[in-house]
Each structure stands twice: as C-alpha cells, then as structure tokens.
Design a protein around this motif. Sequence first.
Motif, short mmCIF file in Angstrom:
data_model
loop_
_atom_site.label_atom_id
_atom_site.label_comp_id
_atom_site.label_asym_id
_atom_site.label_seq_id
_atom_site.Cartn_x
_atom_site.Cartn_y
_atom_site.Cartn_z
N ALA A 101 -1.92 9.95 -7.70
CA ALA A 101 -2.36 8.59 -7.99
C ALA A 101 -1.74 7.61 -7.01
CB ALA A 101 -1.98 8.22 -9.43
N ALA A 102 -0.48 7.86 -6.61
CA ALA A 102 0.18 6.99 -5.64
C ALA A 102 -0.48 7.10 -4.27
CB ALA A 102 1.66 7.35 -5.54
N VAL A 103 -0.91 8.29 -3.89
CA VAL A 103 -1.62 8.47 -2.62
C VAL A 103 -2.92 7.68 -2.64
CG1 VAL A 103 -2.66 10.15 -1.05
CG2 VAL A 103 -0.62 10.77 -2.35
N ALA A 104 -3.65 7.78 -3.75
CA ALA A 104 -4.93 7.09 -3.85
C ALA A 104 -4.77 5.58 -3.74
CB ALA A 104 -5.60 7.46 -5.18
N ILE A 105 -3.76 5.03 -4.39
CA ILE A 105 -3.53 3.58 -4.32
C ILE A 105 -3.11 3.17 -2.91
CG2 ILE A 105 -2.08 1.70 -5.19
CD1 ILE A 105 -2.07 3.18 -7.89
N ALA A 106 -2.31 4.01 -2.25
CA ALA A 106 -1.93 3.71 -0.86
C ALA A 106 -3.15 3.72 0.04
CB ALA A 106 -0.90 4.73 -0.38
N LEU A 107 -4.07 4.66 -0.17
CA LEU A 107 -5.30 4.67 0.62
C LEU A 107 -6.15 3.43 0.34
CD1 LEU A 107 -6.49 8.39 0.50
CD2 LEU A 107 -5.25 7.21 2.29
N ALA A 108 -6.16 2.99 -0.92
CA ALA A 108 -6.90 1.77 -1.24
C ALA A 108 -6.32 0.58 -0.50
CB ALA A 108 -6.87 1.54 -2.75
N LEU A 109 -4.98 0.51 -0.42
CA LEU A 109 -4.35 -0.58 0.33
C LEU A 109 -4.70 -0.49 1.81
CD1 LEU A 109 -2.43 -2.96 0.65
CD2 LEU A 109 -0.52 -1.32 0.72
N ALA A 110 -4.66 0.74 2.36
CA ALA A 110 -5.03 0.91 3.77
C ALA A 110 -6.47 0.49 4.00
CB ALA A 110 -4.82 2.37 4.19
N THR A 149 13.43 0.64 2.75
CA THR A 149 12.04 0.80 3.19
C THR A 149 11.25 -0.49 2.99
OG1 THR A 149 12.15 3.15 2.59
CG2 THR A 149 9.97 2.20 2.92
N VAL A 150 11.48 -1.16 1.87
CA VAL A 150 10.74 -2.39 1.58
C VAL A 150 11.16 -3.52 2.51
CG1 VAL A 150 10.43 -4.21 -0.15
CG2 VAL A 150 10.27 -1.81 -0.82
N THR A 151 12.43 -3.58 2.83
CA THR A 151 12.94 -4.71 3.61
C THR A 151 12.80 -4.53 5.11
OG1 THR A 151 15.18 -3.77 3.50
CG2 THR A 151 14.58 -5.39 1.82
N THR A 152 12.23 -3.42 5.54
CA THR A 152 11.96 -3.20 6.96
C THR A 152 10.47 -3.05 7.17
OG1 THR A 152 12.38 -0.83 6.60
CG2 THR A 152 14.19 -2.15 7.48
N ARG A 153 10.06 -3.10 8.41
CA ARG A 153 8.62 -3.17 8.71
C ARG A 153 8.00 -1.78 8.80
NH1 ARG A 153 7.51 -6.78 13.73
NH2 ARG A 153 5.39 -6.20 13.15
N VAL A 154 8.06 -1.04 7.74
CA VAL A 154 7.35 0.23 7.64
C VAL A 154 5.90 -0.09 7.28
CG1 VAL A 154 7.23 2.43 6.38
CG2 VAL A 154 9.45 1.44 6.95
N TRP A 155 4.97 0.73 7.76
CA TRP A 155 3.55 0.53 7.51
C TRP A 155 3.31 0.35 6.01
CZ3 TRP A 155 -0.56 4.63 6.62
CH2 TRP A 155 -1.85 4.09 6.80
N PRO A 156 2.67 -0.75 5.56
CA PRO A 156 2.57 -1.07 4.14
C PRO A 156 2.00 0.05 3.25
CG PRO A 156 1.99 -2.99 5.41
CD PRO A 156 2.18 -1.87 6.40
N PRO A 157 0.94 0.76 3.62
CA PRO A 157 0.48 1.84 2.74
C PRO A 157 1.54 2.93 2.53
CG PRO A 157 -1.27 1.24 4.24
CD PRO A 157 -0.04 0.52 4.71
#
Length: 390
Positions: free
Chosen positions: A205-214, A308-316
């Motif tokens: 489910a987390a993968v799917a939501i990340a793909l939706a964000l992408a 991870t949140v406070t650095t510029r990692v790709w948002p998805p």
Amino acid sequence: MAGDLLAPPVAAPAEPPARGRRWVRWLAVPLAIYAASRVAQLALIAWLLPADGSTVNDRLMQWDAGWYVEVARHGYPHRYSYGADGQLVGNGLAFLPGYPLLVRIVHEITRLDYRTATLLAAFLAGAGAAVAVYALGAHLYDARVGACLAALFCAQPMSAALSMGYSEGLFVAFAAGALLCAFRRSWLTAGGLGLAAALTRPTGAAVAIALALAAVMALRDGERPRWRPIAAALVALAGLPAYLAWVGLRVGTWHAWFDIQTAGWGTTFDGGAATGAFVARALRGSDEWVAVSVALLVIAALVAAVVTVTTRVWPPLVAYGLLALVLVLGQGGYYHSKPRLLVPVFTLLVPAAVALGRARGRSAVPVLVGWAAFGLWYGAYLVTVWRYAI
C-alpha cells in the motif's frame, strides 16, 4: 548544504555507459555484494547453530516459511480455521499470493521439493532486490551511492530474512523496481511492479501511494500522455484492496483478512501504542538484550526517518519510507519481528548511502564492514539462538 548533497539529479545521464560497463554496473556489482552477504550470513548461522541436531536449512525454514509452503502446495483455504478449543486461529489466507506463486513456479520448473523451492525462490528474489536497490540508488545519485545502498540493504540487521523462506526479498525487488520505473517515468512498468508489490506484502500500500505521488508530480510537470501515470497509480492502488476483497468473498465477511491476522499473529493497527509501550519498557527495565536492541533499532529507524524528511530525498521515496515505517511501527504484535519488518523500509538507508558514497574510501569501507559485521551476526543470532519467532 546537506540537502544539496542528497538531492537527486533531474534526469539520468545523457550518455549511457558501454554495454560491458553497463553489465558490470547494473548486475555484477549488486550481485557480488548480495552473494558475499549471503555467504557470510550462512556461515554465521552455521557457526551459531545449537547442538540440537537442526541444520541451516531447518533454521531458514522456520515460522512463517511453513505457511508459504502450505499455500504454494495446496492453495488457500475457503473459510476460517479453528483450534481444538473452538477459537479462531490463523491460516494461509493471511499471506498474500506473490511469494507463494513464485515458490510454485520454481517448484514446477525445477521439480525440487517445496521446501527447497521455497529457499531457492527466496535466494533469487533477494538477488533481484539487491539489483533493484542498487539501480535505484545509482539512478537517483550515482554508482557509488548505489553500491553503498545495496551494501547497507544486504547487511542490515535481520537481512537474514533474504535467505529465509520469507517474502521480504521479493517485495523489495518489486517495490524498488516500481519506484525506479516511476523516477524514469516508465509508467506502465511502474504500475505493474506496484501491483505485484501490493500482492506480495501489505506494505505494498505504501508503494502504491508513493507511485500516486510520483504521478501527481509528473502531471504537474506536464507529463504526456497524461493517462499513463494515472493508470500506473490506479493499478498499484487496486492491488491490496483487491486481495482483501477476494478473501472477504471467499470467507463470507469483508473483515476476514483482519480477523485472521489478529487471531493468528496478534497484528492489529493501534497507531504505534504497542510499539511505544514496548520501547519504554525495554529501555526502563528489561533484562533481555534482544528487547533492548530491538528498541534501539526502532529508535534508529525513527531518527533515520527524520533525517530522510529533512533532506532533499526524492519525495515519492520519502513517502514510501514514511508510510512503510508507519505500517511497521503502528501495528501491535511480536516486538521481536520488528527488525525483519523493517527490512523492506530500505529508503531510510538512502541518506547514509549518500554520505558513504561521497566519503573517501578509507572512511566508508570501515563503516560498511562494521555495519555488515553487526547486521549479519545479529540476524544469524535471532535465527539460531533466539527462541522466539522473528
């Protein structure tokens, strides 16, 4: 400045490497890392085996591995299962079909017995996961970061699950592959891999939501044709609900899967209350070092999430890591399973991989060796000496 170091490139390099170099980069390097970690892991398991007559294979086929064999061999039951006392107990419907299907395919192709086919399937899936994790790191950053990310992933605490009859390796192969394809905007492949991840573990489910964000990010940037990212997200989002609905129809009640999970494994989502209470107990007065170590690993995962949140990692990638972490820490159940359940949350390793990839070799190598020494030993200990399921 730290954020700039972690920022992924806008696009892949324009000039692809030569065919021979591409082969080495995308296959030989991660497979060598994976093979070395598995040899060391199995050697440690053999070294730690108690004198009770059990073998390495016996230890790798403990606990939930038996359920996967049962589903691969006989398929799913049609109803609830009950114990001798009439109480509801767990059954094979708790396990999503991705990994049992792979076991069945390996069995049919090789004609190996199901136990051996289960271990071979896990080994092949783990190899795929190492390649996908490496490729994701290399595309987001560069080959050195990809290698460091693969090394951190393959040697993390409870990476022993990659050698066991468990689904973590297959799930990570699908999840990392889906995120990589979304980054490269290969949307239909991303959607298919996202669907496969969602049919392998609930964390899909987390993968799917990340793909939706992408997909949303791509549409905002003017992606054409627009239907491809939308289709990828919808296909991936449909996977887990489809399986839960199928279980409900098979048993006759919509909440059947949740009932079976709770009855068999005590896994209910409580928003992290049980995990928080466990960490507090472990740090305040536990005399079991395993409990204390698991509590420290949970804290380390939370710290890694903050970084991870406070650095510029790709948002998805951030979205996947945070949601997967919430699913792991937000559910009750056996505390000693948390390190294994954290194995698929590989995106929390990205900031460390970037730092190691940008560091000098004489600094990065000792850190990676120390990480591997502890992580591989820790997993081997829990598989052999620790007396409870992981």
